[in-house]
Design a protein around this motif. Structure first.
Motif, PDB file in Angstrom:
ATOM      1  N   GLY A   1       0.763  -1.226   0.000  1.00 50.10           N
ATOM      2  CA  GLY A   1       0.000   0.000   0.000  1.00 50.10           C
ATOM      3  C   GLY A   1       0.797   1.281   0.000  1.00 50.10           C
ATOM      4  N   ARG A   2       2.120   1.197  -0.221  1.00 49.34           N
ATOM      5  CA  ARG A   2       2.926   2.423  -0.223  1.00 49.34           C
ATOM      6  C   ARG A   2       3.873   2.445  -1.409  1.00 49.34           C
ATOM      7  NH1 ARG A   2       7.692   1.923   4.244  1.00 49.34           N
ATOM      8  NH2 ARG A   2       8.588   3.480   2.851  1.00 49.34           N
ATOM      9  N   ALA A   3       4.217   3.658  -1.855  1.00 52.02           N
ATOM     10  CA  ALA A   3       5.119   3.835  -2.992  1.00 52.02           C
ATOM     11  C   ALA A   3       6.558   3.746  -2.502  1.00 52.02           C
ATOM     12  CB  ALA A   3       4.864   5.184  -3.646  1.00 52.02           C
ATOM     13  N   LEU A   4       7.341   2.873  -3.141  1.00 51.72           N
ATOM     14  CA  LEU A   4       8.746   2.696  -2.776  1.00 51.72           C
ATOM     15  C   LEU A   4       9.689   3.409  -3.736  1.00 51.72           C
ATOM     16  CD1 LEU A   4       8.806  -1.109  -1.891  1.00 51.72           C
ATOM     17  CD2 LEU A   4       8.394   0.846  -0.388  1.00 51.72           C
ATOM     18  N   GLY A   5       9.198   3.746  -4.913  1.00 49.37           N
ATOM     19  CA  GLY A   5      10.059   4.360  -5.919  1.00 49.37           C
ATOM     20  C   GLY A   5       9.437   4.167  -7.285  1.00 49.37           C
ATOM     21  N   VAL A   6      10.275   4.172  -8.310  1.00 48.53           N
ATOM     22  CA  VAL A   6       9.792   4.014  -9.677  1.00 48.53           C
ATOM     23  C   VAL A   6      10.730   3.103 -10.439  1.00 48.53           C
ATOM     24  CG1 VAL A   6       8.793   6.335  -9.636  1.00 48.53           C
ATOM     25  CG2 VAL A   6      11.058   5.992 -10.649  1.00 48.53           C
ATOM     26  N   ARG A   7      10.219   2.623 -11.557  1.00 47.46           N
ATOM     27  CA  ARG A   7      11.048   1.875 -12.500  1.00 47.46           C
ATOM     28  C   ARG A   7      10.993   2.605 -13.830  1.00 47.46           C
ATOM     29  NH1 ARG A   7      13.501  -2.709 -12.162  1.00 47.46           N
ATOM     30  NH2 ARG A   7      12.394  -3.253 -10.241  1.00 47.46           N
ATOM     31  N   THR A   8      12.171   2.797 -14.438  1.00 49.62           N
ATOM     32  CA  THR A   8      12.233   3.510 -15.709  1.00 49.62           C
ATOM     33  C   THR A   8      11.991   2.549 -16.864  1.00 49.62           C
ATOM     34  OG1 THR A   8      14.593   3.205 -16.132  1.00 49.62           O
ATOM     35  CG2 THR A   8      13.955   5.037 -14.689  1.00 49.62           C
ATOM     36  N   ALA A   9      11.711   3.120 -18.024  1.00 48.15           N
ATOM     37  CA  ALA A   9      11.498   2.298 -19.214  1.00 48.15           C
ATOM     38  C   ALA A   9      12.752   1.520 -19.583  1.00 48.15           C
ATOM     39  CB  ALA A   9      11.062   3.180 -20.379  1.00 48.15           C
ATOM     40  N   GLY A  10      13.910   2.000 -19.141  1.00 46.08           N
ATOM     41  CA  GLY A  10      15.161   1.290 -19.389  1.00 46.08           C
ATOM     42  C   GLY A  10      15.445   0.198 -18.392  1.00 46.08           C
ATOM     43  N   GLY A  11      14.533  -0.016 -17.437  1.00 50.12           N
ATOM     44  CA  GLY A  11      14.689  -1.098 -16.475  1.00 50.12           C
ATOM     45  C   GLY A  11      15.370  -0.710 -15.181  1.00 50.12           C
ATOM     46  N   GLU A  12      15.708   0.565 -15.004  1.00 47.26           N
ATOM     47  CA  GLU A  12      16.381   1.006 -13.784  1.00 47.26           C
ATOM     48  C   GLU A  12      15.371   1.189 -12.656  1.00 47.26           C
ATOM     49  OE1 GLU A  12      19.216   4.725 -12.269  1.00 47.26           O
ATOM     50  OE2 GLU A  12      18.191   4.812 -14.212  1.00 47.26           O
ATOM     51  N   ALA A  13      15.695   0.710 -11.479  1.00 47.41           N
ATOM     52  CA  ALA A  13      14.876   0.932 -10.296  1.00 47.41           C
ATOM     53  C   ALA A  13      15.435   2.127  -9.542  1.00 47.41           C
ATOM     54  CB  ALA A  13      14.870  -0.299  -9.407  1.00 47.41           C
ATOM     55  N   VAL A  14      14.571   3.067  -9.235  1.00 49.84           N
ATOM     56  CA  VAL A  14      14.977   4.269  -8.505  1.00 49.84           C
ATOM     57  C   VAL A  14      14.170   4.319  -7.213  1.00 49.84           C
ATOM     58  CG1 VAL A  14      15.253   6.766  -8.571  1.00 49.84           C
ATOM     59  CG2 VAL A  14      15.397   5.451 -10.707  1.00 49.84           C
ATOM     60  N   ARG A  15      14.844   4.236  -6.099  1.00 50.87           N
ATOM     61  CA  ARG A  15      14.165   4.213  -4.812  1.00 50.87           C
ATOM     62  C   ARG A  15      13.843   5.633  -4.352  1.00 50.87           C
ATOM     63  NH1 ARG A  15      17.171   1.756   0.365  1.00 50.87           N
ATOM     64  NH2 ARG A  15      18.498   3.549  -0.120  1.00 50.87           N
ATOM     65  N   ALA A  16      12.646   5.827  -3.811  1.00 52.42           N
ATOM     66  CA  ALA A  16      12.241   7.096  -3.204  1.00 52.42           C
ATOM     67  C   ALA A  16      12.048   6.859  -1.717  1.00 52.42           C
ATOM     68  CB  ALA A  16      10.956   7.603  -3.845  1.00 52.42           C
ATOM     69  N   ARG A  17      12.917   7.423  -0.899  1.00 49.39           N
ATOM     70  CA  ARG A  17      12.862   7.142   0.534  1.00 49.39           C
ATOM     71  C   ARG A  17      11.654   7.783   1.216  1.00 49.39           C
ATOM     72  NH1 ARG A  17      18.486   7.422  -0.416  1.00 49.39           N
ATOM     73  NH2 ARG A  17      18.460   9.704  -0.316  1.00 49.39           N
ATOM     74  N   ARG A  18      11.171   8.912   0.664  1.00 48.59           N
ATOM     75  CA  ARG A  18      10.093   9.636   1.331  1.00 48.59           C
ATOM     76  C   ARG A  18       8.813   9.720   0.506  1.00 48.59           C
ATOM     77  NH1 ARG A  18      12.268  13.169   5.254  1.00 48.59           N
ATOM     78  NH2 ARG A  18      10.105  13.521   5.874  1.00 48.59           N
TER      79      ARG A  18
END
Length: 534
Positions: A276-293
């Motif tokens: 139920g919470r957002a952890l980050g995003v994934r780019t179209a290139g397959g990279e995972a980007v974490r969002a701490r807040r």
């Protein structure tokens, strides 16, 4: 006041974690990013296009000697917005320019309604149309001066404006109480009829509806017209020196000085959600980007819900509500490089940065009735910008960089864009005989072209969804609280699909950023064995 200390250095591509990830580098996304960076957050903005700005960009695509704004051009909302003013973008190169007159509305008899920078001059012009209309205009301005700026500021914030409400109610009572509230509900046609006896005042009020998708008979369209005219009277309708892109450049430079980063050509394919919470995003290139807040999405609501966030993470009611989401009308835009200024039959129109193309309130009603019934208007109304008049550096001396746009029915046009552009040129030619002879080059942007240049402008809709009352305030983008929070913790809607809606005022991004800053910090998710999940 000295600026806050810069945030820590921005993340590198090899260490793409951030306190906040902002999806989209439009004005709302960049405003949100700046406010978070001011608070010391590490901010990463991911933009799908090759350059930032969203609908605030300029180029030389019509003619190499002419600067053309691709989408938006005049920014009364930005000039008046406390959010934008608070950023102090002049320190980062923003320079506002004003045309000699704010707004003109030429009429078929050769006369012209003009919004001048001097209110007494505006009133004198209206008085020449009908005795008493000048005083009526000054009374409307006095009413605005008592309550309008406070009302505008309250409307830009989260709705309802709980903190501002007591003071706003007191000022509203002083400005007429229920009578003022009644005025705010009026259609523009009725407001013009009640306040003026001549055609000029109603033309200015109702013509402003062309900047949204409000009909002269739409409830609340009078308030929108009053707002736009009054902002023009007190703040002007300015443009950034050098092109719309200069506003974007100032936002990007300010963010960089605060330690934030904008990465272009990096489309986001999805928001990563767990429990139920957002952890980050994934780019179209397959990279995972974490969002701490937090993750803030400067994308249309239909692109976020069921798009970047899968429906399994969202309530069923939201999916049902979003089926009722209504876009504003598609737009056809024509850009011109003109060999000389437009030869208006009503000479006063030559001094205005913005010109409304409509014969009368009745003409506007017929035009909007065509849109409502799915007919392509044969006699289109439109908005025209004279950019060199406002900012002389936009084109060579004694020339003009100009554009005009008109709206089309939502069900799509079956006519080629070039033919529709010819019809828009005919509308200008009737008001400025010899206009076509001034054209050196032109560019036609049909709704599908606008969407190709900026995917957020779905079918050429400029405002992130209709401005009609059924999709404003607590109903935007769906019935709720008029706030940027979403059903996913740590995820915020920061686009024009959120309250308060379209226009370059930065409020949608600011509301999202402030909501993220207010939110309690969520604990990190853990594995079932108690280890922290990275």
């Amino acid at each position: 006041m000295s600026p806050p200390p810069p945030a820590p250095p921005p993340p590198t591509h090899a260490d793409a974690d951030a306190d906040a990830v902002v999806i989209g580098a439009g004005p709302n996304g960049l405003v949100a990013a700046n406010l978070l960076a001011d608070a010391g957050w590490r901010v990463l903005v991911l933009e799908a296009a090759d350059e930032p700005g969203g609908a605030v960009r300029s180029d030389r695509g019509v003619h190499p000697e002419y600067v053309t704004d691709l989408f938006s051009s005049f920014y009364p909302l930005a000039a008046a917005s406390p959010v934008m003013r608070g950023l102090g973008l002049e320190r980062w190169g923003l320079d506002w320019r004003h045309a000699p007159a704010v707004l003109a509305h030429p009429l078929p008899d050769g006369r012209c309604a003009v919004l001048h920078h001097d209110p007494e001059r505006t009133a004198a012009g209206l008085e020449a149309f009908a005795p008493g209309d000048g005083d009526a205009y000054l009374r409307m301005l006095a009413r605005w001066d008592r309550v309008g700026e406070d009302l505008f500021d309250a409307l830009l914030g989260p709705f309802p404006p709980v903190r501002a409400l007591p003071g706003l109610l007191a000022r509203t009572r002083a400005a007429g109480g229920l009578r003022l509230l009644r005025t705010l509900t009026l259609p523009a046609r009725r407001l013009g009829e009640e306040e003026f006896t001549g055609p000029a005042g109603p033309a200015l009020l109702t013509g402003c509806g062309l900047h949204a998708d409000l009909f002269p008979e739409s409830p609340g369209s009078g308030a929108f017209g009053w707002l736009m005219v009054m902002l023009g009277q007190r703040h002007g309708w300015p443009v950034p020196a050098g092109g719309a892109g200069a506003l974007t450049s100032a936002l990007v430079r300010r963010l960089a000085d605060r330690g934030g980063e904008v990465r272009c050509a990096t489309p986001v394919s999805g928001v990563v959600v767990a429990r139920g919470r957002a952890l980050g995003v994934r780019t179209a290139g397959g990279e995972a980007v974490r969002a701490r807040r937090a993750v803030l999405a400067d994308v249309p609501a239909p692109a976020l819900y069921g798009g970047l966030v899968d429906w399994r993470h969202l309530p069923a009611r939201l999916r049902s509500d979003l089926r009722r989401f209504q876009w504003d009308y598609p737009t056809l835009k024509v850009d011109w490089a003109l060999a000389r200024p437009i030869p208006w039959a009503a000479e006063e129109a030559a001094a205005a940065g913005t010109v409304h193309l409509a014969d009368s309130v009745d003409h506007l009603t017929r035009y909007t009735a065509d849109l409502a019934t799915g007919a392509i208007p044969q006699d289109p109304c439109g908005v025209l910008g004279q950019m060199t008049t406002a900012d002389p550096g936009r084109s060579p001396a004694d020339t003009e960089a100009a554009w005009a746009y008109t709206h089309l029915p939502r069900d799509g046009s079956r006519e080629p864009g070039e033919r529709l552009a010819d019809r828009l040129e005919e509308a200008v030619e009737r008001r400025a005989p010899g206009f076509r002879a001034t054209i050196r080059d032109r560019r036609v942007l049909a709704p599908e072209d606008l969407q190709a240049l900026n995917p957020s402008l779905v079918r050429g809709a400029l405002n992130g969804g209709t401005a009609a009352v059924h999709q404003q305030l607590i109903f935007r983008p769906t019935p709720g609280l008029g706030r940027p929070e979403t059903p996913v913790a740590g995820l915020y809607l920061a686009s024009a699909s959120a309250h308060p809606g379209g226009g370059v005022h930065g409020a949608c991004g600011a509301n999202a950023a402030r909501a993220a800053l207010r939110a309690p910090r969520l604990p990190r998710l853990t594995h079932r064995d108690g280890r922290r999940r990275e």
